[in-house]
Write a protein that holds these residues in place. Structure first.
Motif, PDB file in Angstrom:
ATOM      1  N   VAL A   1       0.890  -1.307   0.050  1.00 17.77           N
ATOM      2  CA  VAL A   1      -0.004  -0.155  -0.159  1.00 17.77           C
ATOM      3  C   VAL A   1       0.901   1.199  -0.034  1.00 17.77           C
ATOM      4  O   VAL A   1       1.920   1.246   0.163  1.00 17.77           O
ATOM      5  N   GLY A   2       0.456   2.569  -0.442  1.00 16.43           N
ATOM      6  CA  GLY A   2       1.080   3.520   0.004  1.00 16.43           C
ATOM      7  C   GLY A   2       1.382   4.262  -1.622  1.00 16.43           C
ATOM      8  O   GLY A   2       1.697   5.489  -1.527  1.00 16.43           O
ATOM      9  N   LEU A   3       1.403   3.596  -2.558  1.00 14.56           N
ATOM     10  CA  LEU A   3       1.753   4.244  -4.100  1.00 14.56           C
ATOM     11  C   LEU A   3       0.467   4.982  -4.695  1.00 14.56           C
ATOM     12  O   LEU A   3      -0.796   4.322  -4.175  1.00 14.56           O
ATOM     13  N   ASP A   4       0.645   6.071  -5.045  1.00 20.08           N
ATOM     14  CA  ASP A   4      -0.302   6.850  -5.772  1.00 20.08           C
ATOM     15  C   ASP A   4      -0.533   6.294  -6.990  1.00 20.08           C
ATOM     16  O   ASP A   4       0.046   5.101  -7.572  1.00 20.08           O
ATOM     17  N   VAL A   5      -1.650   6.883  -7.770  1.00 23.47           N
ATOM     18  CA  VAL A   5      -2.118   6.391  -9.261  1.00 23.47           C
ATOM     19  C   VAL A   5      -1.042   6.417 -10.056  1.00 23.47           C
ATOM     20  O   VAL A   5      -0.617   5.384 -10.810  1.00 23.47           O
ATOM     21  N   ASP A   6      -0.118   7.442 -10.125  1.00 23.50           N
ATOM     22  CA  ASP A   6       1.027   7.693 -10.952  1.00 23.50           C
ATOM     23  C   ASP A   6       1.974   6.480 -10.686  1.00 23.50           C
ATOM     24  O   ASP A   6       2.517   6.119 -11.601  1.00 23.50           O
ATOM     25  N   GLN A   7       2.387   6.341  -9.464  1.00 24.41           N
ATOM     26  CA  GLN A   7       3.325   5.573  -9.199  1.00 24.41           C
ATOM     27  C   GLN A   7       2.778   4.018  -9.343  1.00 24.41           C
ATOM     28  O   GLN A   7       3.786   3.264  -9.923  1.00 24.41           O
ATOM     29  N   THR A   8       1.895   3.781  -9.038  1.00 25.32           N
ATOM     30  CA  THR A   8       1.168   2.306  -9.558  1.00 25.32           C
ATOM     31  C   THR A   8       1.339   1.943 -11.067  1.00 25.32           C
ATOM     32  O   THR A   8       1.886   1.182 -11.537  1.00 25.32           O
ATOM     33  N   ALA A   9       0.987   2.946 -11.765  1.00 27.71           N
ATOM     34  CA  ALA A   9       0.966   2.891 -13.279  1.00 27.71           C
ATOM     35  C   ALA A   9       2.438   2.909 -13.698  1.00 27.71           C
ATOM     36  O   ALA A   9       2.781   2.246 -14.585  1.00 27.71           O
ATOM     37  N   ALA A  10       3.399   3.591 -13.105  1.00 25.70           N
ATOM     38  CA  ALA A  10       4.696   3.566 -13.501  1.00 25.70           C
ATOM     39  C   ALA A  10       5.228   2.169 -13.044  1.00 25.70           C
ATOM     40  O   ALA A  10       6.239   1.637 -13.692  1.00 25.70           O
ATOM     41  N   LEU A  11       5.061   1.568 -12.041  1.00 26.97           N
ATOM     42  CA  LEU A  11       5.500   0.286 -11.520  1.00 26.97           C
ATOM     43  C   LEU A  11       5.025  -0.735 -12.519  1.00 26.97           C
ATOM     44  O   LEU A  11       5.562  -1.703 -13.002  1.00 26.97           O
ATOM     45  N   VAL A  12       3.715  -0.767 -12.875  1.00 24.90           N
ATOM     46  CA  VAL A  12       3.074  -1.714 -13.879  1.00 24.90           C
ATOM     47  C   VAL A  12       3.863  -1.672 -15.132  1.00 24.90           C
ATOM     48  O   VAL A  12       4.043  -2.747 -15.782  1.00 24.90           O
ATOM     49  N   ARG A  13       4.165  -0.378 -15.684  1.00 28.27           N
ATOM     50  CA  ARG A  13       4.761  -0.390 -17.049  1.00 28.27           C
ATOM     51  C   ARG A  13       6.095  -1.144 -16.669  1.00 28.27           C
ATOM     52  O   ARG A  13       6.501  -1.829 -17.529  1.00 28.27           O
ATOM     53  N   GLN A  14       6.801  -0.845 -15.594  1.00 22.50           N
ATOM     54  CA  GLN A  14       8.153  -1.535 -15.332  1.00 22.50           C
ATOM     55  C   GLN A  14       8.147  -3.157 -15.343  1.00 22.50           C
ATOM     56  O   GLN A  14       8.991  -3.776 -15.756  1.00 22.50           O
ATOM     57  N   LEU A  15       6.852  -3.520 -14.651  1.00 21.36           N
ATOM     58  CA  LEU A  15       6.806  -4.904 -14.755  1.00 21.36           C
ATOM     59  C   LEU A  15       6.272  -5.493 -16.149  1.00 21.36           C
ATOM     60  O   LEU A  15       6.741  -6.729 -16.473  1.00 21.36           O
ATOM     61  N   CYS A  16       5.654  -4.764 -16.827  1.00 22.88           N
ATOM     62  CA  CYS A  16       5.354  -5.352 -18.122  1.00 22.88           C
ATOM     63  C   CYS A  16       6.521  -5.257 -19.138  1.00 22.88           C
ATOM     64  O   CYS A  16       6.718  -6.405 -19.770  1.00 22.88           O
TER      65      CYS A  16
END
Length: 422
Positions: free
Chosen positions: A163-178
């Motif tokens: 928990v703790g990631l905001d929307v932009d941080q979550t999207a950025a992490l998803v991009r990295q994982l993709c």
């Protein structure tokens, strides 16, 4: 009269005669109570009463497993006899009503005064009765088709930090994982609709990343958005995920309940990822609660597509044997002539080093292998973490020991050096 019946098997502990206790169990959970009442005719009992099919005596115990005020008032000193009881129930008592089925096989029996231990071990359903409930929409073949992974274990991960990631941080992490090459990403079970990253904003932001990645690479990464909530909210969240091109939603099964999961299944075409958090409260005592076979049976009747089984050599309390048996339960049809197997999801402390034991135990790779730290904490980054897992699966399937295979697999070698030394 419809003679269709289903069977439940229990492990009990009692200082009384087990056959008598079995008869009380059958009566309490069908048409009886502690004494025969007016209206309980022989004809009614013939139609509606549960039947004791077998009583298998097991070992004695010198101490009760659970406290019992009813027995204490009688001054019963033991010893306590353990037994395996098999009871069959008329399906017409329940119909296609999952909450009532659960209440029948795993309800007031836990409070029975005659027992100091009560555990539901298994449920067996007839084909006719199984057909009255929901079946998986995706299951294994649908999940493979959606992700484009025709063969091999699906490699997944979990959004971390939890928990703790905001929307932009979550999207950025998803991009990295993709970009790292995962097949599957899921929210943590404790992150659903937080104020700083609400689903209304998080789903569009993440799915924009997923769509962009798919357009560039042809690869659809399945994201299991945690939509656990009250029923109407879950439906709205699932509709949003579907509109944005998503393929999966996740729900915390125990917290949401049977009715809510059934309603969700019937209102969305998306894959339903079932998270079992809280199951330990139902299972960790050997003479209380229920086994995973019974647990996953009830949830499969609600139509889930994936079920968590934890992981081998993982960070939780379950033994490897229990994890393996849980996975096999998911992969076993509940009744003949019905394709209702679900994809077992391995997680909890999983990394490249736990792959060989997993493959050796299961014997195939029709599974979702999820690794949080094993991917995100790899010293060479997430892409190397994913690569280490794929290399480990290749080694296991070829029967090559990881250290040997790692001499030609740098990501695996680094994983063994880093995680193996912890």
């Amino acid at each position: 009269m419809n003679a269709d019946r289903f069977q439940a098997t229990y492990l009990i502990e009692t200082p009384l005669e087990p056959a008598r206790v079995a008869d009380i169990m059958a009566g309490e959970q069908s048409c009886g109570t502690f004494t025969r009442v007016q209206g309980e005719t022989d004809e009614l009992r013939e139609r509606a009463r549960a039947t004791v099919e077998s009583v298998e005596l097991l070992e004695e115990a010198q101490q009760a497993s659970l406290p019992n005020a009813w027995l204490a008032r009688q001054g019963n000193p033991g010893p306590w006899q353990r037994a395996r009881i098999r009871i069959s129930f008329p399906s017409d008592n329940i119909g296609a009503n999952l909450p009532t089925l659960a209440s029948t096989v795993a309800g007031n029996l836990y409070d029975l005064g005659e027992a100091t231990g009560m555990r539901l071990e298994s449920l067996q359903l007839s084909t006719a009765y199984r057909r009255r409930f929901d079946i998986p929409t995706f299951g294994i073949p649908g999940t493979r088709k959606a992700t484009g992974v025709a063969a091999g274990a699906l490699i997944g991960t979990i959004i971390k930090p939890n928990v703790g990631l905001d929307v932009d941080q979550t999207a950025a992490l998803v991009r990295q994982l993709c970009e790292a090459g995962v097949d599957f990403i899921k929210d943590d079970e404790i992150c659903a609709d937080p104020v700083y990253a609400p689903l209304a904003a998080r789903v569009p932001a993440v799915m924009a990343v997923i769509r962009d990645h798919e357009q560039r690479t042809g690869k659809h990464v399945m994201v299991a958005f945690n939509i656990s909530d009250e029923t109407d909210a879950m439906r709205r969240h699932a509709d949003l995920v579907e509109r944005e091109g998503g393929s999966c939603v996740m729900a915390s099964l125990n917290a949401c309940g049977y009715s809510a999961i059934q309603s969700l299944r019937r209102s969305t075409p998306l894959a339903l990822h079932g998270h079992r958090n809280g199951y330990g409260a139902l299972s960790r005592h050997p003479l209380l609660g229920m086994s995973f076979q019974a647990y996953q049976t009830l949830w499969r009747l609600a139509g889930v597509d994936h079920m968590h089984v934890h992981g081998l050599q993982g960070k939780f309390s379950q033994s490897d044997q229990e994890v393996v048996e849980s996975a096999r339960d998911c992969l076993t049809p509940l009744a003949e002539d019905i394709d209702d197997v679900v994809m077992p999801a391995f997680s909890s402390g999983q990394w490249a080093g736990t792959v060989p034991a997993t493959y050796a135990a299961i014997g195939h790779d029709d599974l979702l292998f999820m690794s949080g730290g094993g991917i995100l904490a790899h010293p060479d980054g997430p892409a190397a973490g994913v690569a280490s897992l794929r290399e480990a699966w290749q080694a296991a399937k070829n029967g090559i020991a990881l250290p040997v295979f790692a001499t030609q697999a740098p990501a695996l070698r680094r994983a063994l050096e880093f995680f193996g030394a912890r």
